[in-house]
Design a protein around this motif. Sequence first.
Motif, PDB file in Angstrom:
ATOM      1  N   GLY A 264       0.765  -1.238   0.000  1.00  0.00           N
ATOM      2  CA  GLY A 264       0.000   0.000   0.000  1.00  0.00           C
ATOM      3  C   GLY A 264       0.792   1.282   0.000  1.00  0.00           C
ATOM      4  N   ALA A 265       2.066   1.239  -0.362  1.00  0.00           N
ATOM      5  CA  ALA A 265       2.845   2.471  -0.457  1.00  0.00           C
ATOM      6  C   ALA A 265       2.531   3.179  -1.773  1.00  0.00           C
ATOM      7  N   PRO A 266       2.573   4.520  -1.792  1.00  0.00           N
ATOM      8  CA  PRO A 266       2.303   5.246  -3.045  1.00  0.00           C
ATOM      9  C   PRO A 266       3.321   4.881  -4.122  1.00  0.00           C
ATOM     10  N   ASP A 267       2.893   4.959  -5.361  1.00  0.00           N
ATOM     11  CA  ASP A 267       3.800   4.711  -6.475  1.00  0.00           C
ATOM     12  C   ASP A 267       4.998   5.650  -6.396  1.00  0.00           C
ATOM     13  N   GLY A 268       6.172   5.103  -6.657  1.00  0.00           N
ATOM     14  CA  GLY A 268       7.385   5.916  -6.622  1.00  0.00           C
ATOM     15  C   GLY A 268       8.049   5.999  -5.261  1.00  0.00           C
TER      16      GLY A 268
END
Length: 515
Positions: free
Chosen positions: A351-355
């Motif tokens: 669930g970490a943001p892209d990038g």
Amino acid sequence: MSELTTIDAQTAYGPVSGIVENGITRFLGIPYAAEMTAERRFAAPVRPEPWEEVLPAHTHGSTAPKPELAGRLGELMSDPDVVGDRPDEWLNLNVWTPSPGTQTQLPVMVWIHGGGFTTGSSAVPVYDGTTFARDGVVCVSINYRLGVYGFGRLEGAPDNRGLLDQLFALEWVRDNIQQFGGDPDNVTVCGESAGAMSVLALLSTGTSLFHKAIVQSGTAHLGQSPGDAALVMNDVAKRLNVPATVESLAGVEVAALIDAQNLTSADITKTASVAKYGASTIASCGMSFMPVIDGDLLREQPIKAISSGQGSHVPLLMGTTTEEFRLFVTTSFLAGWDTPILFKPRIKAYGAPDGSYDTYDVDGPVYPRKAAPGVASAVLTDRMFRIPTYRVAEARTDDENTFVYEFGWRSGVTPNNVGVELGACHSLDLPFAWDTLHLPESKAFTGPDAPQALADALHGTWVEFATTGGVNWQPYDEARRTVMCFAHDNTTADTAVEDPRSGERLWWKDALPRT
């Protein structure tokens, strides 16, 4: 060596005998609920049968069924498996006090252990409440049901049985702690990891059974949907070739059920298995069992209830370590992964943001990240612990009674074959908070040179908060975002810092909602 004597105290169910040593009395393994016979293992806790003769409370009671900590993690962390005189008496607690049999109205601290809701117990040596009793706090530590027995969802059984156990133990404290010198109107509930998540879940219910709370390495964003919880239990039952019902699982041998639970838990940690277990956070955190949003005890995700004001009057001390997730990387095969492409899918699945990987791919003065395991650890530390801690603090700023800290001292222990250090990892702060650095079990984790001055500072902070509800730095607010950084530069220094690593905090601005 001091001479050991015994002393009796009265509980609502019968008298107990404790051991006195160096002015501190310890009562170990006091039952706070009835034995977990086969017909009770999936039921709400009930009162034990009263007794008349003095019950010796001299050794730890039976621990709840749990899998053995294996591999490098098991080599690092002690997790005793205790089978007492009454093997089914899983629901027991310990009390350390300087004033047994009196009504001295001392502050009370109730400890809820961690272990991912599947392991751990109050018998872990680091959790020796002698140090708190020495400093004028009556210390209570509890056992509660774990895994399938505590958090598995089954039709016909109450959900969140582990949380119900914790509440039942807090009722015991309310009704009995005066007999051990404690003040039932000055109770601080505290926990680490799953114990901290439990504290936040209990806080979100609005219970009046505690008056202050300490949360170390916790999150209020967990809570599985009933449907996803059923997927997990169906998988466990399928491995046993029985229906996922109370009647069927109550008849399964404990060891066989734990083995099946273990296989399901291992499957959940695989990135490729995320979709198999539904869309709730059970997939994105890699944990197999956790509290269920059941519409009864937990009506909504704890962060939502807290944002609506539940528990806002309860002073709250919250902490994280700087490199939480290094514990899970360095003690597993992940320590040997040396390229970003191996970690990026896992980071995304959690669930970490892209990038995120590229954003965190920078070296710091103390906390090395350039190697792939270090970068992934930094991202997942914020995803699982630091940002969720900030979200709870942000939700409570109107009350000016929430205090945040970060523990940054780094362990040089390398529990792997590739030289990756534990660093300021998950659970490293525990022997400091409990002031038990001298124990062999602590040294296996910290190494031989952990600074006692840092233990004095962190332990002293917990004692001060449990006693007064305050600490020596400013409450968290969204203007200053004050965080006490214990040993932030890998020394024994402790310094209040405004908005540490603000750039990374801002990276999560639109992730992990506040409500």
